[in-house]
Design a protein around this motif. Structure first.
Motif, mmCIF file in Angstrom:
data_model
loop_
_atom_site.group_PDB
_atom_site.id
_atom_site.type_symbol
_atom_site.label_atom_id
_atom_site.label_comp_id
_atom_site.label_asym_id
_atom_site.label_seq_id
_atom_site.Cartn_x
_atom_site.Cartn_y
_atom_site.Cartn_z
ATOM 1 N N GLU A 1 37.550 40.795 37.504
ATOM 2 C CA GLU A 1 36.828 40.670 38.548
ATOM 3 C C GLU A 1 35.594 39.770 37.909
ATOM 4 O O GLU A 1 34.724 40.345 37.259
ATOM 5 C CB GLU A 1 36.130 41.742 39.423
ATOM 6 C CG GLU A 1 35.245 41.313 40.645
ATOM 7 C CD GLU A 1 34.546 42.244 41.570
ATOM 8 O OE1 GLU A 1 33.516 42.207 42.018
ATOM 9 O OE2 GLU A 1 35.261 43.496 41.423
ATOM 10 N N ILE A 2 35.390 38.737 38.393
ATOM 11 C CA ILE A 2 34.316 37.892 37.613
ATOM 12 C C ILE A 2 34.055 36.646 38.836
ATOM 13 O O ILE A 2 34.796 36.276 39.575
ATOM 14 C CB ILE A 2 34.753 37.198 36.370
ATOM 15 C CG1 ILE A 2 33.567 36.479 35.635
ATOM 16 C CG2 ILE A 2 35.879 35.983 36.479
ATOM 17 C CD1 ILE A 2 33.955 35.959 34.246
ATOM 18 N N GLY A 3 32.730 35.891 38.916
ATOM 19 C CA GLY A 3 32.444 35.033 39.707
ATOM 20 C C GLY A 3 31.228 35.238 40.378
ATOM 21 O O GLY A 3 30.857 36.193 40.703
ATOM 22 N N ARG B 1 30.266 43.429 34.987
ATOM 23 C CA ARG B 1 30.864 42.283 35.629
ATOM 24 C C ARG B 1 29.887 41.086 35.426
ATOM 25 O O ARG B 1 28.646 41.114 35.675
ATOM 26 C CB ARG B 1 30.861 42.627 37.112
ATOM 27 C CG ARG B 1 31.411 41.617 37.962
ATOM 28 C CD ARG B 1 31.439 41.977 39.601
ATOM 29 N NE ARG B 1 31.808 40.897 40.112
ATOM 30 C CZ ARG B 1 31.514 39.651 40.373
ATOM 31 N NH1 ARG B 1 30.478 39.262 39.714
ATOM 32 N NH2 ARG B 1 32.185 38.652 41.201
ATOM 33 N N LEU B 2 30.512 40.119 35.130
ATOM 34 C CA LEU B 2 29.708 38.983 35.037
ATOM 35 C C LEU B 2 29.839 37.961 36.139
ATOM 36 O O LEU B 2 31.085 38.016 36.605
ATOM 37 C CB LEU B 2 30.086 38.341 33.431
ATOM 38 C CG LEU B 2 29.652 39.172 32.412
ATOM 39 C CD1 LEU B 2 30.165 38.278 31.298
ATOM 40 C CD2 LEU B 2 28.070 39.401 32.288
ATOM 41 N N ASN B 3 28.970 37.012 36.261
ATOM 42 C CA ASN B 3 29.057 35.762 37.258
ATOM 43 C C ASN B 3 29.764 34.510 36.702
ATOM 44 O O ASN B 3 30.588 33.831 37.311
ATOM 45 C CB ASN B 3 27.766 35.647 37.755
ATOM 46 C CG ASN B 3 27.283 36.545 38.755
ATOM 47 O OD1 ASN B 3 27.857 37.402 39.369
ATOM 48 N ND2 ASN B 3 25.837 36.661 38.941
ATOM 49 N N ARG C 1 33.977 38.715 44.771
ATOM 50 C CA ARG C 1 33.688 40.062 44.499
ATOM 51 C C ARG C 1 34.663 40.996 45.220
ATOM 52 O O ARG C 1 35.225 40.705 46.347
ATOM 53 C CB ARG C 1 32.268 40.407 45.224
ATOM 54 C CG ARG C 1 31.059 39.914 44.247
ATOM 55 C CD ARG C 1 29.882 40.505 44.565
ATOM 56 N NE ARG C 1 28.795 40.120 43.848
ATOM 57 C CZ ARG C 1 28.491 40.938 42.463
ATOM 58 N NH1 ARG C 1 28.986 42.009 42.015
ATOM 59 N NH2 ARG C 1 27.422 40.420 41.799
ATOM 60 N N GLY C 2 35.099 42.109 44.645
ATOM 61 C CA GLY C 2 36.038 43.145 45.120
ATOM 62 C C GLY C 2 37.389 42.469 44.694
ATOM 63 O O GLY C 2 38.276 43.013 45.301
ATOM 64 N N THR C 3 37.614 41.302 43.980
ATOM 65 C CA THR C 3 38.993 40.939 43.807
ATOM 66 C C THR C 3 39.316 40.262 42.298
ATOM 67 O O THR C 3 38.147 40.124 41.803
ATOM 68 C CB THR C 3 39.458 39.802 44.874
ATOM 69 O OG1 THR C 3 40.926 39.321 44.574
ATOM 70 C CG2 THR C 3 38.577 38.813 44.409
ATOM 71 N N THR C 4 40.380 40.399 41.908
ATOM 72 C CA THR C 4 40.494 40.109 40.249
ATOM 73 C C THR C 4 41.229 38.645 40.372
ATOM 74 O O THR C 4 41.605 38.302 41.352
ATOM 75 C CB THR C 4 41.340 41.125 39.684
ATOM 76 O OG1 THR C 4 42.678 41.068 40.268
ATOM 77 C CG2 THR C 4 40.824 42.393 39.591
#
Length: 296
Positions: A38-40, A92-94, A46-49
């Motif tokens: 999960e990133i973005g 978790r990273l953006n 969010r909540g999805t890979t």
């Protein structure tokens, strides 16, 4: 993409022709390493890979002695995959840029690594691969002392402690410890807004806890509210007292706490994440700072 970066990821024949120099260092590489994470930065992420593809090339210093077919004398390929796995598991990273920087930095802490090229691509965000490519090199000798792990004191203050006339005495005790201190608080006594919806309730509870953190900061100037792991690590290295605002770390955690409404359980979770030396609870029936055994 710079010419050097293009050569790093290009075909071996192209690189050999362009860099025909006896002083060119050896390289090891990892190609087409796929993982789901999960990133973005967008809420829809969010909540999805989504699938990421990694390519890593590392220039290594010459071995100081014959290799003798000994794996302990080389930079292992496992180091590259472990660097990726470690940074993906940390939080978790953006941004891919942040992930690439951290992977490169971790690899460059290896004594043999001189320069590293990292390419990361998102494979599920469009018709093609969207990605970032960076090159980083060792700035000099790595100061391993900077990586000495710190084991903080985690102190949980319930609402009675927040409003106690002993609050400043307790803070004096925290700051007098050998270990850096991080203070955690829970929900205020007033019942927070109830939405009946799990994801939104989680955010509301975290925001309520952060209001209590800012309330504590208003009572003592030594209490600095901090919301990121990077800032917590920096504050610990400086020996500063921190008050934890949990939203960012909890929401960005790869394996976060199951619930956040229980402030003490949240403090226990942070203590595990920070590899804390100890956790103490201050409040009704809490410890007396004049009795060190209660603090141990």
């Amino acid at each position: 993409m710079s010419n050097e970066t293009g050569l790093a990821f290009g075909a071996l024949e192209m690189r050999a022709h362009a860099m025909a120099d006896p002083d060119i260092p050896d390289r090891i590489s990892l190609r087409d390493h796929l993982t789901e994470v999960e990133i973005g930065a967008f809420q829809v992420e969010r909540g999805t890979t989504q699938r990421l593809r990694f390519d890593v090339v590392v220039e290594v210093s010459p071995a100081p002695e014959p290799l003798d077919d000994d794996v302990d004398r080389i930079l292992s390929y496992d180091t590259l995959t472990e660097a990726i796995a470690h940074e993906l598991a940390a939080e978790r990273l953006n941004l891919l840029e942040t992930l690439a920087e951290r992977v490169a930095e971790r690899i460059l802490h290896e004594p043999q690594a001189m320069r590293v090229f990292v390419r990361i691509e998102k494979l599920d965000r469009g018709p093609g691969a969207l990605g970032v490519e960076i090159m980083r090199k060792r700035a000099g000798d790595i100061d391993l002392a900077d990586d000495t792990p710190l084991h903080p004191l985690i102190a949980y203050l319930d609402n009675s402690a927040l409003h106690s006339n002993k609050l400043c005495d307790w803070i004096d005790t925290f700051t007098a410890q050998d270990a850096p201190a991080i203070i955690c608080v829970g929900l205020p006594d007033d019942a927070p807004l109830q939405t009946g919806h799990g994801p939104t309730q989680r955010r509301i509870d975290l925001l309520e806890i952060e209001q209590n953190a800012w309330l504590l900061a208003s009572k003592d100037d030594r209490c600095v509210v901090i919301d990121s792991r990077t800032e917590l690590d920096w504050a610990m290295k400086q020996g500063n007292l921190s008050v934890w605002a949990p939203s960012k770390i909890v929401l960005d955690a790869v394996d976060g706490p199951p619930a956040v409404a229980d402030g003490l359980a949240l403090a226990h979770w942070l203590a595990e994440q920070m590899d804390a030396a100890r956790l103490v609870v201050v409040g009704k029936g809490g410890f007396d700072p004049a009795k060190p055994e209660d603090f141990a």
